[in-house]
Design an enzyme around this catalytic site. Sequence first.
Site, PDB file in Angstrom:
ATOM      1  N   ASP A 148       0.825  -1.208   0.000  1.00 43.20           N
ATOM      2  CA  ASP A 148       0.000   0.000   0.000  1.00 43.20           C
ATOM      3  C   ASP A 148       0.865   1.267   0.000  1.00 43.20           C
ATOM      4  OD1 ASP A 148      -2.422   1.349   0.060  1.00 43.20           O
ATOM      5  OD2 ASP A 148      -3.236   0.131   1.684  1.00 43.20           O
ATOM      6  N   GLU A 181      -0.930   1.730  -5.110  1.00 43.55           N
ATOM      7  CA  GLU A 181      -0.696   3.159  -4.843  1.00 43.55           C
ATOM      8  C   GLU A 181      -1.763   4.016  -5.519  1.00 43.55           C
ATOM      9  OE1 GLU A 181       1.317   5.761  -7.366  1.00 43.55           O
ATOM     10  OE2 GLU A 181      -0.195   4.446  -8.138  1.00 43.55           O
ATOM     11  N   TRP A 182      -2.916   3.360  -5.843  1.00 45.49           N
ATOM     12  CA  TRP A 182      -4.167   4.031  -6.240  1.00 45.49           C
ATOM     13  C   TRP A 182      -4.054   4.820  -7.544  1.00 45.49           C
ATOM     14  CZ3 TRP A 182      -2.558   6.613  -1.269  1.00 45.49           C
ATOM     15  CH2 TRP A 182      -2.593   5.708  -0.204  1.00 45.49           C
ATOM     16  N   GLY A 183      -2.992   4.592  -8.306  1.00 42.60           N
ATOM     17  CA  GLY A 183      -2.847   5.325  -9.565  1.00 42.60           C
ATOM     18  C   GLY A 183      -2.323   6.735  -9.373  1.00 42.60           C
ATOM     19  N   ASN A 185       0.587   7.962  -9.024  1.00 46.47           N
ATOM     20  CA  ASN A 185       1.810   8.312  -9.773  1.00 46.47           C
ATOM     21  C   ASN A 185       1.885   7.578 -11.113  1.00 46.47           C
ATOM     22  OD1 ASN A 185       3.442   9.895  -7.576  1.00 46.47           O
ATOM     23  ND2 ASN A 185       2.614   8.100  -6.548  1.00 46.47           N
ATOM     24  N   ASP A 203     -10.162   3.711  -3.415  1.00 42.43           N
ATOM     25  CA  ASP A 203     -10.852   2.519  -2.907  1.00 42.43           C
ATOM     26  C   ASP A 203     -12.281   2.414  -3.444  1.00 42.43           C
ATOM     27  OD1 ASP A 203      -8.571   2.040  -1.562  1.00 42.43           O
ATOM     28  OD2 ASP A 203      -9.425   2.173   0.446  1.00 42.43           O
TER      29      ASP A 203
HETATM   30  C1  GLA Z   1      -5.980   1.370   1.502  1.00 42.48           C
HETATM   31  C2  GLA Z   1      -6.147   0.361   0.363  1.00 42.48           C
HETATM   32  C3  GLA Z   1      -7.283  -0.579   0.703  1.00 42.48           C
HETATM   33  C4  GLA Z   1      -6.976  -1.298   2.015  1.00 42.48           C
HETATM   34  C5  GLA Z   1      -6.732  -0.287   3.117  1.00 42.48           C
HETATM   35  C6  GLA Z   1      -6.224  -0.938   4.393  1.00 42.48           C
HETATM   36  O1  GLA Z   1      -7.081   2.215   1.625  1.00 42.48           O
HETATM   37  O2  GLA Z   1      -6.392   1.022  -0.842  1.00 42.48           O
HETATM   38  O3  GLA Z   1      -7.480  -1.531  -0.336  1.00 42.48           O
HETATM   39  O4  GLA Z   1      -5.864  -2.124   1.847  1.00 42.48           O
HETATM   40  O5  GLA Z   1      -5.781   0.681   2.723  1.00 42.48           O
HETATM   41  O6  GLA Z   1      -5.991  -0.028   5.396  1.00 42.48           O
END
Ligand code: GLA
Length: 411
Positions: A148, A181-183, A185, A203
């Site tokens: 993460d 890393e959610w995109g 970068n 998320d």
């Molecule tokens: C971030 C991630 C989620 C999950 C939580 C855990 O938000 O994107 O998928 O793993 O952390 O805290």
Amino acid sequence: MKKIFTLLAALLVCASAFAQKWEGLAQTPQMGWNSWNKFGCDINEQLIKQTADKMQELGLADYGYVYLNLDDCWHGSRDKSGFITEDENTFPSGMRALTDYIHSKGLKAGIYSDAGVQTCACRPGSLGHEYQDALVYANWGFDYLKYDWCFTTDVNPKGAYRVMRDALRAAGRPILFSMCEWGSNQPWEWAAEIGHSWRTTGDICASFNDVQHYDDLGNPTWKAQGVLSIIDQNEPLRKYAGPGHWNDPDMLEVGNGMTVAEDRAHFTMWCMMAAPLLLGNDLNTMTPETFAIITNRDVIAIDQDPLGIQGFRTAKNVGGVEYWFKPLEGGDWAFCILNRSDSDQKVTVNWKKFCLDDEISGRSTGFDKIVYDMKNLWDAKAKPATTKRNLKVTVGTHDVAVYRLTPAGEK
Ligand code: GLA
């Protein structure tokens, strides 16, 4: 002396240039179950063992769901030497016993960490302990790491994920590396040589068309995204995905509160986008409808197609209806109609209007030259049909109709 330093420096540069992720993993998008979407921080060894039992009882590995992944909140503290330990209260038997149990059920085991000082739920992160942590995970017998991106101020993303990739490699056990890393970068531009998948969005939440703001993690700018919002963000990235390196639009929310139609559409669209399929529901209280969705072998086969080409849409949101194609092996196509609107839609498909060339796969649908047999993948009772005639179908609100098209001959 100077020569020795130069030699050492050269060796280091070579070693890092040749460092590689574990090859051969995730040749098709990974499938399994992850604890986060349903249970958040409320996890313990009993839940994980019950889930392993249930996965075995339901034969989920036979459908492809082989990974059983712990998400955040399994951690205890670091010991005096800096090695991470498990939370003794919630995992009293220890992680080695847990992975042994998971493996004894014919499954593989996954664990979670973070490239920063802390995880998103404020447990110890891996920053500065990457090689130690990778070694511990390998010794414990884990096969998968989700990594993460919380608490990473001043951390270089490419560097951070490379360090963990190299640490996993050095630890000597093949471990699938799932980057999260959610995109933020644009990992699709640089991560194919680092991870086996990378998150492309924030998320997910169990909602079809909402974006929910949440600040429970002290970050009011964070939004949880519904299914449609995630699809729109993930679709343009298709050229970056392929065997061993996938776009990851986050884990599944099937069975977590949407309608059956929405769950079906969500699952189907993840398959159309060659996404990792990580179940996120409580398997022990799953309804028959949820089970039927997650075990539709024909739809799973779209996701797991060996070509590994992410699908695309032909027109965005015409009256709330979208048309999606995904090239499959053997000259087949998956064809999906997604109804984003709040009412049922009567649709007529004139195939000739969908004669198209896909630059990325180099494939053409060729509806003017080829006739395809059509298999309706959610309606087993549908009459056999071909693309000789227009397709007429009513697609329910927030639902899909999906077909496998197989060449049957020339026109
Ligand atoms: C971030 C991630 C989620 C999950 C939580 C855990 O938000 O994107 O998928 O793993 O952390 O805290």
